[in-house]
Motif scaffolding. Structure first.
Motif, short mmCIF file in Angstrom:
data_model
loop_
_atom_site.label_atom_id
_atom_site.label_comp_id
_atom_site.label_asym_id
_atom_site.label_seq_id
_atom_site.Cartn_x
_atom_site.Cartn_y
_atom_site.Cartn_z
N TRP A 61 38.81 91.34 48.60
CA TRP A 61 39.08 90.22 49.51
C TRP A 61 40.38 90.50 50.24
CZ3 TRP A 61 42.93 86.49 50.07
CH2 TRP A 61 42.57 85.28 50.66
N ILE A 62 40.36 90.38 51.55
CA ILE A 62 41.57 90.58 52.36
C ILE A 62 41.66 89.47 53.39
CG2 ILE A 62 42.77 92.08 54.01
CD1 ILE A 62 41.42 94.46 52.74
N GLU A 63 42.83 88.83 53.42
CA GLU A 63 43.15 87.84 54.45
C GLU A 63 42.04 86.83 54.68
OE1 GLU A 63 44.35 90.09 57.89
OE2 GLU A 63 46.20 90.74 56.93
N GLY A 64 41.48 86.29 53.61
CA GLY A 64 40.47 85.24 53.72
C GLY A 64 39.04 85.70 53.80
N ASP A 65 38.80 86.99 53.74
CA ASP A 65 37.44 87.50 53.87
C ASP A 65 37.06 88.41 52.70
OD1 ASP A 65 36.85 86.37 56.46
OD2 ASP A 65 38.14 87.92 57.34
N TYR A 66 35.85 88.19 52.17
CA TYR A 66 35.31 89.11 51.18
C TYR A 66 34.87 90.38 51.90
CZ TYR A 66 35.30 85.28 47.84
OH TYR A 66 35.69 84.27 47.01
N ILE A 67 35.06 91.52 51.28
CA ILE A 67 34.69 92.82 51.85
C ILE A 67 33.32 93.19 51.28
CG2 ILE A 67 35.33 95.24 52.08
CD1 ILE A 67 38.24 94.27 51.38
N ALA A 68 32.32 93.18 52.14
CA ALA A 68 30.93 93.36 51.70
C ALA A 68 30.73 94.64 50.89
CB ALA A 68 29.99 93.33 52.90
N ASP A 69 31.24 95.75 51.35
CA ASP A 69 31.05 97.02 50.63
C ASP A 69 31.73 96.98 49.27
OD1 ASP A 69 29.52 98.09 52.65
OD2 ASP A 69 31.15 99.25 53.54
N ALA A 70 32.90 96.36 49.19
CA ALA A 70 33.60 96.25 47.91
C ALA A 70 32.83 95.37 46.95
CB ALA A 70 35.02 95.70 48.14
N VAL A 71 32.28 94.27 47.45
CA VAL A 71 31.49 93.38 46.61
C VAL A 71 30.26 94.11 46.07
CG1 VAL A 71 30.10 91.27 46.59
CG2 VAL A 71 32.33 91.29 47.72
N LYS A 72 29.62 94.92 46.89
CA LYS A 72 28.48 95.73 46.43
C LYS A 72 28.89 96.66 45.29
CE LYS A 72 25.82 95.85 50.70
NZ LYS A 72 25.32 96.70 51.79
N GLU A 73 30.06 97.25 45.41
CA GLU A 73 30.55 98.14 44.35
C GLU A 73 30.81 97.36 43.06
OE1 GLU A 73 30.60 101.32 44.45
OE2 GLU A 73 30.58 101.80 46.57
N VAL A 74 31.38 96.16 43.18
CA VAL A 74 31.60 95.33 42.00
C VAL A 74 30.26 94.96 41.37
CG1 VAL A 74 32.48 93.10 41.16
CG2 VAL A 74 33.83 94.44 42.80
N ASN A 75 29.27 94.58 42.18
CA ASN A 75 27.94 94.26 41.67
C ASN A 75 27.34 95.43 40.90
OD1 ASN A 75 28.05 91.71 42.88
ND2 ASN A 75 26.95 92.39 44.69
N TYR A 76 27.46 96.62 41.46
CA TYR A 76 26.93 97.80 40.78
C TYR A 76 27.68 98.06 39.48
CZ TYR A 76 25.48 102.52 39.72
OH TYR A 76 24.99 103.62 39.05
N PHE A 77 29.00 97.95 39.52
CA PHE A 77 29.80 98.18 38.33
C PHE A 77 29.41 97.21 37.21
CE2 PHE A 77 33.42 97.47 35.58
CZ PHE A 77 33.81 98.76 35.27
N MET A 78 29.12 95.96 37.56
CA MET A 78 28.81 94.92 36.56
C MET A 78 27.31 94.85 36.24
SD MET A 78 31.55 91.93 37.58
CE MET A 78 31.13 90.93 36.12
N ARG A 79 26.56 95.89 36.60
CA ARG A 79 25.12 95.93 36.36
C ARG A 79 24.80 95.89 34.87
NH1 ARG A 79 27.13 100.86 36.94
NH2 ARG A 79 26.36 102.60 35.68
N ASP A 80 23.53 95.65 34.55
CA ASP A 80 23.05 95.74 33.17
C ASP A 80 23.03 97.22 32.80
OD1 ASP A 80 21.47 95.94 30.83
OD2 ASP A 80 20.27 94.20 31.39
N TRP A 81 23.95 97.64 31.98
CA TRP A 81 24.10 99.06 31.66
C TRP A 81 22.93 99.59 30.84
CZ3 TRP A 81 24.41 100.38 26.51
CH2 TRP A 81 24.74 99.36 25.61
N ARG A 82 22.16 98.71 30.22
CA ARG A 82 21.04 99.18 29.40
C ARG A 82 19.87 99.68 30.24
NH1 ARG A 82 23.52 95.02 26.62
NH2 ARG A 82 23.88 95.39 24.41
N ASN A 83 19.68 99.10 31.44
CA ASN A 83 18.55 99.51 32.27
C ASN A 83 18.95 99.74 33.73
OD1 ASN A 83 18.83 96.92 33.32
ND2 ASN A 83 17.14 96.08 32.12
#
Length: 189
Positions: A61-83
């Protein structure tokens, strides 16, 4: 300012490009975001996953805006690691995690024990433990189970509860804290 734009790169674009490339190895607005005001123009999430060996140090997040590509990376990082199934993590949960981390004034990254859980994984865990909710917020991408080596479960839970933005579960015997963006509530010891 006009000269910078004519050169093809604004400060915002430069920061966005930098933030999108800081992964090593998220529009909702929560009450937790109030704790992030005054902390500068960025929001940063630092975690590692001992199961996958991955690390993330992400400005999302920068200056009031979420960064779409960064959010995608966070989503991938927090994935279900089992599958390896990925689901969008609710931005309110990410903000709660970040606000709690800032309140604790630590530099250590969170250890992510569980982020998104697929329905199959949640059902398997329910068969093994009575402490797993049938309709867990993990299935919705609204929860994270986290640990810090430098802070106790009680310290982490107090910081998350201070955000007054979601659920906080203390699991002292297993040494982790559950944070979610659901109704404000707490449980555990």
């Amino acid at each position: 300012m006009t000269e910078q734009r004519s050169a093809g790169m604004s400060r915002r674009a430069l920061l966005g490009a930098f933030a999108a490339t800081t992964l090593t190895a998220a529009p909702t607005f929560s009450k937790a975001a109030g704790f992030l005001r005054g902390a500068g123009d960025i929001r940063r999430l630092k975690m590692y996953n001992p199961r996958s060996g991955e690390r993330i140090d992400m400005i999302y997040w920068i200056e009031g805006d979420y960064i779409a590509d960064a959010v995608k990376e966070v989503n991938y990082f927090m994935r279900d690691w089992r599958n390896n199934k990925v689901k969008s993590i609710d931005l309110r949960t990410i903000d709660i995690m970040t606000a709690a981390h800032n309140l604790m004034d630590v530099n250590e990254p969170y250890m992510l024990l569980s982020g998104y859980r697929s329905p199959e994984t949640n059902a398997m865990l329910r068969r093994r433990s009575s402490g797993v909710a049938k309709n867990s917020r993990h299935i919705q991408g609204e929860a994270a189970d986290l640990r810090l080596g430098s802070r106790s479960v009680q310290q982490m839970a107090r910081a998350a509860a201070a955000c007054r933005a979601g659920g906080v579960g203390r699991y002292s015997r297993s040494n982790f804290v559950h944070m979610d963006c659901g109704p404000v509530r707490s449980w555990g010891s």
